[in-house]
Each structure stands twice: as C-alpha cells, then as structure tokens.
Design a protein around this motif. Structure first.
Motif, mmCIF file in Angstrom:
data_model
loop_
_atom_site.group_PDB
_atom_site.id
_atom_site.type_symbol
_atom_site.label_atom_id
_atom_site.label_comp_id
_atom_site.label_asym_id
_atom_site.label_seq_id
_atom_site.Cartn_x
_atom_site.Cartn_y
_atom_site.Cartn_z
ATOM 1 N N ARG A 38 0.816 -1.314 -0.093
ATOM 2 C CA ARG A 38 0.090 0.028 0.133
ATOM 3 C C ARG A 38 0.808 1.371 -0.073
ATOM 4 O O ARG A 38 0.623 2.217 -0.766
ATOM 5 N N ASP A 39 1.875 1.142 1.009
ATOM 6 C CA ASP A 39 2.973 2.457 0.876
ATOM 7 C C ASP A 39 3.753 2.510 -0.479
ATOM 8 O O ASP A 39 3.688 3.889 -1.064
ATOM 9 N N ARG A 40 3.840 1.498 -1.029
ATOM 10 C CA ARG A 40 4.591 1.364 -2.533
ATOM 11 C C ARG A 40 3.792 2.158 -3.562
ATOM 12 O O ARG A 40 4.102 2.731 -4.332
ATOM 13 N N LEU A 41 2.448 1.429 -3.344
ATOM 14 C CA LEU A 41 1.245 1.968 -4.436
ATOM 15 C C LEU A 41 1.241 3.468 -4.121
ATOM 16 O O LEU A 41 1.151 4.193 -5.131
ATOM 17 N N ALA A 42 1.124 3.988 -2.783
ATOM 18 C CA ALA A 42 1.093 5.489 -2.544
ATOM 19 C C ALA A 42 2.296 6.191 -3.290
ATOM 20 O O ALA A 42 2.149 7.281 -3.992
ATOM 21 N N GLN A 43 3.502 5.565 -3.004
ATOM 22 C CA GLN A 43 4.695 6.274 -3.577
ATOM 23 C C GLN A 43 4.591 6.288 -5.127
ATOM 24 O O GLN A 43 4.965 7.409 -5.670
ATOM 25 N N LEU A 44 4.241 5.116 -5.695
ATOM 26 C CA LEU A 44 4.139 5.099 -7.138
ATOM 27 C C LEU A 44 3.053 6.212 -7.515
ATOM 28 O O LEU A 44 3.357 6.872 -8.541
#
Length: 527
Positions: free
Chosen positions: A395-401
């Motif tokens: 989820r954090d990775r998706l938010a960063q992306l």
C-alpha cells in the motif's frame, strides 16, 4: 693645459698688471683641456669602493697599486651595462675624463665595463657561488623530485632558436604533452631580468586558471662562451630558481658549461635535449610496461582462483559420494516408516478404549474447546496483523508510485504546455517570416514584371516605328522583308506609327528596278 701655458708665458712679472682668473674660469679651462686631451679612453684597473645611491647612479673607484681614479656611471647608462662593477673585480672601463669643479677633482664617466679576461670572470663567479652557497641556496635538501608525468611543461628560452625546436621534437617523440613557452633573451643585458621574470611568472599562475600552471619548468639555452652565458650567473636568476615552487630543470649550455642556475635548480641537464628526456618518459616503454603488468595481474588473478578451486576438488574427493552419506539414514527412515502406521493404529485404539472406559467430563471438554478457541482467536489476530503488515508495504509502495505518477504527470503536462507554447511562438514567428517573405517575393516579382514590360515596350515594333521605321506588308497582310519581293508586288501596305497607307505601283514600271545607291547611315528605312 695649453691654454694655461700660453697665458702664463705672456703674463707680466709679479707685481705688474697680470690677468686675474676667477675660480670658475680656471676650472672651465682645466675641464676643456682634460676633455679635449682625453675624449675617449679605456682603463684597465681593479674596482675599489662601489656606491649605489637611491638616485640610480653608480659611483666607484678604479685603482692600481699606485693611483686611484674616481669613476661614475649615470643612471641611464647603468641600466644598459652588461657587467656591473663589483669590488675587487678587474675590469676594462671605457668612457671619457672630465672634472668635477665642486670638489676640484677629475673623474671618469664610464659607459661600458667588461671583465679583464676570463680569469677575472671566473674569480668573480667563484666568489658569488660561495656567497650564495653560504646562504643555503644550493643545499640538496631544498631540491625536489621531478613529476613523473607532467601535464604542462613551461619552457623559458628564446622562441627563435634551435633549442626550443629540439625540446619540442624530443617531447613529441617520447611523450607528447602540453608546452607553454615564455620567450626571453638568452644573452645580453636583458637576459637576467627576463629569465627572472619568466620563472616568477610561471610560479605566479593560478592552478585551474585560463593559463594552466606548469607542473615542470625547463630553463634552456644552447652552448656559448662564458660571457654569453653570464646572464644565468646573475644573482636574481639564481634566487628565482631557488625560490621556485615548481620543480625546475636547468639546461643551460653544453655538458662542459656550468652556470650558477645549475646549482640552484632541482635537476641539471647536460643539454636541452637531455632536459626533455628527463621531463617525460617514453610512451612506448610505458605502454609495454603497462601491458606486462596487466598480463602479470591477469595471471595472478587466474592463479588466485585456480588454487582454491583445485583445493576444493581435492577436499571433495576426500569426502566421498553424497549418496553414501545418506544411505543409512534413508534405510532407517524406511524401517521406521513401516512401523509408524501400525503404531498409530494401536495408539488410536488404546485411546479410544480409554475414553470409552472413562468418559471426559463436559466441563473439561468445554474448557478444552474454549482454550483451543482462544488459541484460534489469537492465531486469527496474529494472522490479521500479519496480513495487514504484509499489505501495508504494497500500500505504501502503491502510494509512492501514485505520488510519483502524479508528479510525473504534472511535469509532463508542464513540459507539454511549454513545448506547445514554444512551438506556437515558433509557428507565429514562422508565419510572420512567411508573410514577410511572400510580400518580399511579390514585390520582387512585381518589379521584375514591370522591368519585363518596359523591355517589351522598348523592344516592340511600335517603338521601332516611332523612331522612323516603316513595315511593308503584302495584300494578305504578310511582312515583306526582301526588296525583290516588294518589286514584284503591285499593291503594298505601309504601316507607320499609328497609321497605315496603301501604295500602288504605277503601270509601266519595270519589275526589276535599277539598283540604287545605298541610303546614307542616318536615313532610316526598313527595306
């Protein structure tokens, strides 16, 4: 003194009316007499007391074992002296004798000084060498090592001599590098100050500036006599070489020539060519050494890998086959695997009989099931936490992306708007240029059309007719260009400028008229 002798011969006896001289008249007569008699003299003597006041003039004594002659060199002449007087030096002074009325003495005005032979020069050179050596300028601990591969080499020499060509040729053959030449005079009165300024100028350059600072300085000059090389024995040159922060090679003269700059430099080269050889190594030798070193490194690396590999293979042979290590354990596993199933059946049968003989109380069963339920709830909670933790990273990775994508989208949109604006401005500029070009081309074509129309009008037959010519036509309207055709045609039409007339040949006129004399050049006719 002739003037005084004549006057005294004619002088009356003491006590008579003798002519009385003033001090100035008498001093002037003596001055003229001495200057007329000794207008230009050369004196060989030893230099005595030397005085250099702030005015720039030089005052010194010329003496031998029985007499002393006062000498002076004015400031302008002192600057041009090749050899300056030093106490104890034997010289040949050239100048003229005169008097100094202020002190009632005579003196010599010297405009040229040269040493009285090589022995005097060598004695003075040895004296100067000892004095500078006593200051420590020639000590070995002051000398620095030369850079192995200098990127920039500064050469102090004459730009027009063979020395610089030899140095550049040798550097080009051994290891091409950047060379900066500081042109100087290598002999004469300007040699010492120019060489001193060149050495100090190279040291004053800023590293990384517009003019690169040399990593090495070469002071070079070809061979010559002691007098020719004297500029490199001057004290300012020696001090500049000793104070140089940049390593310096002295290549003055041939191998047998020695100057004081050789003692102060970091390295002395016997010839300018040898200085170039000292400055840089041979590039081909470096390439060969580099190739040999690379080959040795490759062999060392291969051996460093091969030896552990061979050692591993030797140890592997001592271990035996891997299958042999597990054969016993595999057999024991098969044995115990065959015994496991009957043992499990027997255990289940025994537990079942035990439960039938003594049933489990309901409270214990509820407690057991409650404990298991609590354990299951805890496991579910841990599973949920683990699932949340596992989902948190994506989820954090998706938010960063997503943030990066939005930023990239903003940048792309900004770049696109900027590109569109630039293209729009360029298109508007091209449109303006196109409109201007079309207007310019239209004007050019219009002017060309006007010129062609004027040419058409000027070259057309109407203009020719206005100048007095006539067109002769036959009854069908064709143009008659030959006289015999006009003679055979009974009816012709004459076309003038703005009008046409018909002409009929009268009866009885022969078909072939007599040849007439040609009309004069100013008569304008078409046939």
């Amino acid at each position: 003194m002739d003037l005084l002798d004549d006057d005294m011969d004619d002088a009356p006896e003491p006590g008579s009316n003798a002519h009385e001289f003033t001090v100035s008249e008498l001093s002037g007569a003596v001055k003229r007499s001495i200057e007329d008699q000794f207008g230009r003299v050369r004196v060989r003597a030893e230099v005595g007391r030397v005085s250099r006041p702030g005015s720039g003039h030089l005052y010194f004594d010329l003496k031998d074992d029985r007499a002393v002659l006062a000498a002076v060199t004015w400031k302008g002449q002192a600057a041009r002296l090749i050899q300056r007087p030093e106490e104890g030096m034997e010289v040949i002074a050239t100048g003229r004798l005169t008097t100094f009325p202020g002190q009632s003495k005579y003196q010599m005005i010297v405009d040229q000084i040269e040493p009285a032979g090589a022995g005097a020069l060598m004695a003075m050179l040895e004296k100067r060498r000892k004095a500078l050596a006593a200051e420590g300028l020639f000590d070995q601990d002051r000398k620095r090592a030369l850079p192995y591969l200098p990127r920039v080499i500064g050469v102090v020499t004459s730009p027009s001599g063979a020395v610089i060509r030899d140095i550049l040729h040798r550097l080009r053959d051994r290891f091409p590098t950047r060379v900066i030449i500081w042109p100087v005079a290598v002999q004469g009165e300007g040699c010492a100050p120019q060489v001193t300024a060149a050495i100090r100028g190279f040291n004053a350059l800023t590293p990384g500036g517009p003019i690169p600072r040399p990593d090495l300085i070469i002071v070079a000059r070809g061979g010559g006599s002691l007098e020719d090389l004297w500029g490199f024995n001057e004290e300012p040159v020696v001090r500049a070489a000793a104070e140089s922060d940049i390593p310096l090679i002295s290549a003055v003269g041939h191998e047998t020539d020695t100057t004081l700059i050789d003692f102060a430099s970091d390295r002395r080269a016997p010839t300018p060519t040898a200085a170039a050889e000292m400055a840089v190594p041979v590039r081909a030798d470096l390439a060969t050494r580099l190739a040999e070193t690379g080959a040795r490194m490759a062999r060392s690396n291969a051996q460093a890998i091969q030896r552990p590999r061979q050692r591993l293979r030797d140890l592997a042979r001592a271990l035996g086959r891997p299958a042999a290590l597990t054969e016993g354990a595999r057999q024991r596993l098969d044995l115990w695997g065959g015994r496991l199933e009957p043992a499990l059946r027997q255990l289940a049968r025994a537990r079942r009989q035990q439960l039938a003989a003594r049933p489990m109380p309901a409270a214990m069963l509820r407690q057991f099931t409650q404990g298991k339920r609590s354990g299951l709830d805890r496991a579910l909670m841990r599973l949920e936490a683990a699932r949340n933790r596992r989902l948190e990273r994506p989820r954090d990775r998706l938010a960063q992306l997503r943030d990066r994508l939005e930023n990239s989208l903003v940048r792309v949109l900004a770049d696109t708007r900027r590109a569109v604006a630039q293209q729009g401005a360029r298109l508007a500029d091209l449109d303006r240029r196109l409109v201007a070009a079309m207007a310019r081309i239209r004007a050019q074509r219009q002017d060309a059309l006007v010129r062609l129309d004027r040419m058409r009008l000027s070259l057309g037959h109407e203009q020719t007719l206005r100048r007095g010519f006539v067109i002769l036509r036959d009854p069908e309207g064709g143009v008659i260009t030959a006289p015999e055709v006009a003679a055979r045609t009974p009816r012709v039409e004459l076309q003038f400028a703005g009008d046409r007339r018909v002409a009929v040949r009268p009866e009885g006129v022969p078909d072939k008229p007599k040849r007439r004399k040609p009309a004069p050049p100013e008569q304008k006719t078409l046939i």
